[in-house]
Design an enzyme around this catalytic site. Structure first.
Site, mmCIF file in Angstrom:
data_model
loop_
_atom_site.group_PDB
_atom_site.id
_atom_site.type_symbol
_atom_site.label_atom_id
_atom_site.label_comp_id
_atom_site.label_asym_id
_atom_site.label_seq_id
_atom_site.Cartn_x
_atom_site.Cartn_y
_atom_site.Cartn_z
ATOM 1 N N ILE A 19 0.843 -1.201 0.000
ATOM 2 C CA ILE A 19 0.000 0.000 0.000
ATOM 3 C C ILE A 19 0.879 1.252 0.000
ATOM 4 C CG2 ILE A 19 -1.890 1.199 1.156
ATOM 5 C CD1 ILE A 19 -2.589 -1.544 2.486
ATOM 6 N N LEU A 40 12.631 -3.199 4.856
ATOM 7 C CA LEU A 40 12.542 -4.177 3.760
ATOM 8 C C LEU A 40 12.290 -5.604 4.276
ATOM 9 C CD1 LEU A 40 15.366 -2.831 1.357
ATOM 10 C CD2 LEU A 40 12.935 -2.283 1.348
ATOM 11 N N PHE A 87 2.687 3.312 7.550
ATOM 12 C CA PHE A 87 2.270 2.001 7.046
ATOM 13 C C PHE A 87 3.062 0.864 7.683
ATOM 14 C CE2 PHE A 87 1.479 4.809 3.327
ATOM 15 C CZ PHE A 87 0.162 4.495 3.065
ATOM 16 N N SER A 131 -6.958 -1.356 10.527
ATOM 17 C CA SER A 131 -7.563 -2.419 9.719
ATOM 18 C C SER A 131 -8.968 -2.722 10.205
ATOM 19 C CB SER A 131 -6.693 -3.675 9.858
ATOM 20 O OG SER A 131 -7.375 -4.797 9.382
ATOM 21 N N TYR A 155 -2.627 -9.706 15.719
ATOM 22 C CA TYR A 155 -2.396 -8.609 14.761
ATOM 23 C C TYR A 155 -3.416 -7.492 14.982
ATOM 24 C CZ TYR A 155 -3.055 -6.163 10.302
ATOM 25 O OH TYR A 155 -3.240 -5.199 9.349
ATOM 26 N N LYS A 159 -3.161 -3.364 16.359
ATOM 27 C CA LYS A 159 -3.726 -2.175 15.683
ATOM 28 C C LYS A 159 -4.589 -1.363 16.652
ATOM 29 C CE LYS A 159 -2.101 -2.618 11.523
ATOM 30 N NZ LYS A 159 -1.075 -1.685 11.063
ATOM 31 N N ASN A 185 -10.529 -4.531 2.456
ATOM 32 C CA ASN A 185 -9.624 -5.503 1.807
ATOM 33 C C ASN A 185 -8.950 -4.897 0.572
ATOM 34 O OD1 ASN A 185 -11.509 -7.082 3.523
ATOM 35 N ND2 ASN A 185 -10.358 -8.801 2.731
ATOM 36 N N ASN A 204 -1.686 -15.579 1.753
ATOM 37 C CA ASN A 204 -2.765 -15.870 2.710
ATOM 38 C C ASN A 204 -4.083 -15.330 2.196
ATOM 39 O OD1 ASN A 204 -1.104 -16.898 4.838
ATOM 40 N ND2 ASN A 204 -0.399 -14.793 5.191
ATOM 41 N N GLY A 300 -11.203 -18.414 12.442
ATOM 42 C CA GLY A 300 -11.142 -16.964 12.667
ATOM 43 C C GLY A 300 -11.871 -16.146 11.615
HETATM 44 P P1 NAD Z 1 3.461 -4.581 3.472
HETATM 45 O O1 NAD Z 1 4.028 -5.672 4.308
HETATM 46 O O2 NAD Z 1 3.517 -4.728 2.002
HETATM 47 O O3 NAD Z 1 4.125 -3.186 3.875
HETATM 48 C C1 NAD Z 1 4.573 -2.906 5.175
HETATM 49 C C2 NAD Z 1 5.995 -2.390 5.063
HETATM 50 O O4 NAD Z 1 6.483 -2.081 6.361
HETATM 51 C C3 NAD Z 1 6.962 -3.419 4.455
HETATM 52 O O5 NAD Z 1 7.642 -2.815 3.385
HETATM 53 C C4 NAD Z 1 7.896 -3.789 5.593
HETATM 54 O O6 NAD Z 1 9.183 -4.098 5.130
HETATM 55 C C5 NAD Z 1 7.843 -2.539 6.445
HETATM 56 N N1 NAD Z 1 8.110 -2.746 7.873
HETATM 57 C C6 NAD Z 1 7.529 -3.636 8.719
HETATM 58 N N2 NAD Z 1 8.029 -3.491 9.954
HETATM 59 C C7 NAD Z 1 8.927 -2.485 9.907
HETATM 60 C C8 NAD Z 1 9.776 -1.864 10.876
HETATM 61 N N3 NAD Z 1 9.809 -2.263 12.147
HETATM 62 N N4 NAD Z 1 10.569 -0.855 10.470
HETATM 63 C C9 NAD Z 1 10.576 -0.445 9.176
HETATM 64 N N5 NAD Z 1 9.810 -0.993 8.227
HETATM 65 C C10 NAD Z 1 8.984 -2.000 8.585
HETATM 66 O O7 NAD Z 1 1.955 -4.371 3.957
HETATM 67 P P2 NAD Z 1 0.801 -3.515 3.295
HETATM 68 O O8 NAD Z 1 -0.209 -4.446 2.775
HETATM 69 O O9 NAD Z 1 1.360 -2.476 2.411
HETATM 70 O O10 NAD Z 1 0.195 -2.844 4.604
HETATM 71 C C11 NAD Z 1 0.579 -1.566 5.036
HETATM 72 C C12 NAD Z 1 -0.117 -1.282 6.355
HETATM 73 O O11 NAD Z 1 -1.528 -1.396 6.200
HETATM 74 C C13 NAD Z 1 0.267 -2.259 7.465
HETATM 75 O O12 NAD Z 1 0.365 -1.541 8.668
HETATM 76 C C14 NAD Z 1 -0.911 -3.209 7.518
HETATM 77 O O13 NAD Z 1 -1.078 -3.757 8.781
HETATM 78 C C15 NAD Z 1 -2.071 -2.290 7.159
HETATM 79 N N6 NAD Z 1 -3.195 -3.009 6.547
HETATM 80 C C16 NAD Z 1 -2.979 -3.786 5.458
HETATM 81 C C17 NAD Z 1 -4.044 -4.474 4.903
HETATM 82 C C18 NAD Z 1 -3.834 -5.360 3.703
HETATM 83 O O14 NAD Z 1 -4.681 -6.202 3.433
HETATM 84 N N7 NAD Z 1 -2.779 -5.239 2.940
HETATM 85 C C19 NAD Z 1 -5.325 -4.358 5.449
HETATM 86 C C20 NAD Z 1 -5.509 -3.537 6.556
HETATM 87 C C21 NAD Z 1 -4.427 -2.848 7.098
HETATM 88 C C1 UD1 Z 2 -7.600 -11.215 6.193
HETATM 89 C C2 UD1 Z 2 -7.170 -11.124 7.633
HETATM 90 C C3 UD1 Z 2 -7.472 -9.728 8.158
HETATM 91 C C4 UD1 Z 2 -6.827 -8.658 7.269
HETATM 92 C C5 UD1 Z 2 -7.377 -8.856 5.855
HETATM 93 C C6 UD1 Z 2 -6.873 -7.853 4.869
HETATM 94 C C7 UD1 Z 2 -7.475 -13.405 8.507
HETATM 95 C C8 UD1 Z 2 -8.254 -14.271 9.441
HETATM 96 N N1 UD1 Z 2 -7.893 -12.115 8.409
HETATM 97 O O1 UD1 Z 2 -8.957 -11.004 6.156
HETATM 98 O O2 UD1 Z 2 -7.006 -9.585 9.466
HETATM 99 O O3 UD1 Z 2 -7.170 -7.363 7.729
HETATM 100 O O4 UD1 Z 2 -6.998 -10.172 5.427
HETATM 101 O O5 UD1 Z 2 -5.581 -8.132 4.480
HETATM 102 O O6 UD1 Z 2 -6.501 -13.821 7.923
HETATM 103 N N2 UD1 Z 2 -10.416 -17.137 1.109
HETATM 104 C C9 UD1 Z 2 -10.539 -18.349 0.468
HETATM 105 N N3 UD1 Z 2 -9.416 -18.955 0.010
HETATM 106 C C10 UD1 Z 2 -8.172 -18.421 0.150
HETATM 107 C C11 UD1 Z 2 -8.044 -17.180 0.819
HETATM 108 C C12 UD1 Z 2 -9.190 -16.576 1.290
HETATM 109 O O7 UD1 Z 2 -11.644 -18.857 0.318
HETATM 110 O O8 UD1 Z 2 -7.192 -19.046 -0.283
HETATM 111 C C13 UD1 Z 2 -11.634 -16.443 1.561
HETATM 112 C C14 UD1 Z 2 -11.680 -16.131 3.044
HETATM 113 O O9 UD1 Z 2 -12.275 -17.186 3.747
HETATM 114 C C15 UD1 Z 2 -12.530 -14.851 3.041
HETATM 115 C C16 UD1 Z 2 -12.186 -14.170 1.713
HETATM 116 O O10 UD1 Z 2 -11.651 -15.203 0.898
HETATM 117 O O11 UD1 Z 2 -13.898 -15.171 3.032
HETATM 118 C C17 UD1 Z 2 -11.148 -13.076 1.860
HETATM 119 O O12 UD1 Z 2 -10.019 -13.593 2.553
HETATM 120 P P1 UD1 Z 2 -8.689 -12.720 2.770
HETATM 121 O O13 UD1 Z 2 -8.268 -12.159 1.479
HETATM 122 O O14 UD1 Z 2 -7.727 -13.572 3.510
HETATM 123 O O15 UD1 Z 2 -9.179 -11.501 3.660
HETATM 124 P P2 UD1 Z 2 -9.940 -11.490 5.080
HETATM 125 O O16 UD1 Z 2 -10.396 -12.831 5.470
HETATM 126 O O17 UD1 Z 2 -10.969 -10.437 5.027
#
Ligand code: NAD
Ligand code: UD1
Length: 343
Positions: A19, A40, A87, A131, A155, A159, A185, A204, A300
């Site tokens: 992001i 990284l 982030f 999140s 996790y 947050k 998402n 995942n 979960g």
């Molecule tokens: P990402 O893992 O791609 O990016 C996070 C970055 O933070 C990485 O580049 C990592 O190397 C860096 N990082 C982690 N710990 C660090 C530290 N201690 N010092 C310096 N750098 C560090 O994840 P993302 O998907 O881009 O998510 C960004 C933020 O958004 C995160 O805080 C995540 O929890 C939150 N978030 C993500 C999602 C999602 O689905 N991707 C959903 C909700 C919230």
């Molecule tokens: C997951 C995380 C959540 C995080 C969010 C966004 C868990 C329990 N929750 O949520 O904390 O904020 O990602 O990054 O991990 N699914 C399948 N097959 C797969 C993968 C997923 O059927 O291989 C389904 C899941 O059951 C769900 C939907 O797809 O119904 C979305 O899953 P996912 O992308 O993992 O997101 P979240 O479950 O919302």
């Protein structure tokens, strides 16, 4: 409280990540100066190079860990930072259950270090990546910002702890502008195909899994349960295009420049799509067959989660615009062009 601050230089923690890299594109395109701190641990410096290629603008990159207080202070000392978009954090739910202390240390202590450095250098504007996972059980849909918070995993608890202490900081000093963004998402990629999500190992999350099955690097999608009380029995989520999400951060910064305060906003589209709808749409836009098999529910998981986004629309004058087709199209474009991610 109304204020007028000129925000020019932004420190983006975790800016090499999924992001963060998309946010850097939008920041640079909006005329901000950007400095990124990233250790990284879950990303590749190549993403920063690609952002520079897309925008034809320069990013100052510092490879550092938020746990390294001295490195953090040095960055603030040497730069006139006006605001931080935070982030950086670890985000894998399963791993957080196995290694809780790693998550508390990295996410919570890392953010405390960041805030201490900010206070020392009088920087009081922050946008924080939270999140939808903080809501936990998602009983009343759509989920609004006043819904109960009860995260079901470590996790999510990291947050919520950060949200809470940021609110306390605000109470202690009203000059702070704090914008908590609860993402639903995030999926998709920049439409250049140059940056996108690059999960380490087997993904995942659903969308990168689907993309890797479409590409042929994974065999078949496990669909985690089709006996939920949803439209087709599979899980429903609020998928939001990462570029829409990134643009929300620009609006959040503009908001902070005008108003100090603490506010929590959902960033989603307000629409829920099922797992089967995601697979079908991806199949349609890619023209590739995508096999799946229904398996047990994942521990979960909730049946459905989607946001009420009226507050973000009102406070930020922002709305997610990109369709599910576009989310799948851009994910596919990124995946096809970068079959091994940034490697
Ligand atoms: P990402 O893992 O791609 O990016 C996070 C970055 O933070 C990485 O580049 C990592 O190397 C860096 N990082 C982690 N710990 C660090 C530290 N201690 N010092 C310096 N750098 C560090 O994840 P993302 O998907 O881009 O998510 C960004 C933020 O958004 C995160 O805080 C995540 O929890 C939150 N978030 C993500 C999602 C999602 O689905 N991707 C959903 C909700 C919230
Ligand atoms: C997951 C995380 C959540 C995080 C969010 C966004 C868990 C329990 N929750 O949520 O904390 O904020 O990602 O990054 O991990 N699914 C399948 N097959 C797969 C993968 C997923 O059927 O291989 C389904 C899941 O059951 C769900 C939907 O797809 O119904 C979305 O899953 P996912 O992308 O993992 O997101 P979240 O479950 O919302």
């Amino acid at each position: 409280m109304i204020k007028f601050v000129h925000i020019k230089k932004i420190l983006v923690t975790g800016g090499a990540g999924y992001i963060g890299s998309h946010a850097c594109v939008e920041l640079l395109n909006s005329g901000y100066k950007v400095i990124v701190i990233d250790n990284l641990s879950n990303s590749n410096e190549e993403s920063i190079k690609r952002v520079q290629k897309i925008t034809k603008k320069k990013i100052q990159f510092v490879k550092a860990d938020l746990l390294d207080k001295e490195a953090l202070l040095y960055v603030f000392e040497k730069n006139n930072i006006d605001a931080v978009i935070h982030f950086a954090g670890l985000k894998a739910v399963g791993e957080s259950e196995e290694k809780p202390l790693l998550y508390y240390q990295n996410n919570v202590i890392g953010t405390i270090n960041l805030c201490q450095a900010m206070i020392q250098h009088n920087v009081k504007n922050i946008v924080f990546s939270s999140s939808a996972t903080v809501y936990g059980s998602c009983e009343n849909l759509p989920i609004n910002e006043n819904s109960k918070t009860a995260p079901k995993n470590t996790y999510g608890r990291t947050k919520l702890i950060i949200e809470n202490f940021l609110e306390d900081i605000k109470k202690s000093d009203h000059d702070w502008g704090i914008q908590i963004l609860r993402y639903f998402n995030p999926v998709g990629a920049h439409d250049s195909g140059l940056i996108g999500e690059d999960p380490k190992g087997v993904p995942n999350n659903l969308m990168p899994y689907v993309a890797q099955v479409a590409l042929g690097s994974l065999e078949i999608i496990p669909v985690y349960g089709n006996d939920y009380s949803t439209k087709d029995g599979t899980g429903v989520r609020d998928y939001i295009h990462v570029v829409d999400l990134a643009k929300g951060h620009i609006k959040a910064l503009e908001n902070i420049a005008k108003n100090s305060g603490y506010s929590v906003l959902n960033l989603g589209t307000g629409r829920g799509y099922s797992v089967i709808e995601i697979i079908d749409t991806f199949k349609k836009v890619s023209g590739v067959d995508i096999p799946y098999k229904v398996t047990e529910r994942r521990k979960g998981d909730v049946a459905a989660s989607y946001a009420n986004v009226t507050l973000a629309q009102k406070e930020l004058d922002w709305i997610a615009e990109k369709s599910l087709e576009k989310m799948c199209e851009d994910t596919w474009n990124w995946q096809k062009n970068n079959p091994n991610g940034y490697v």
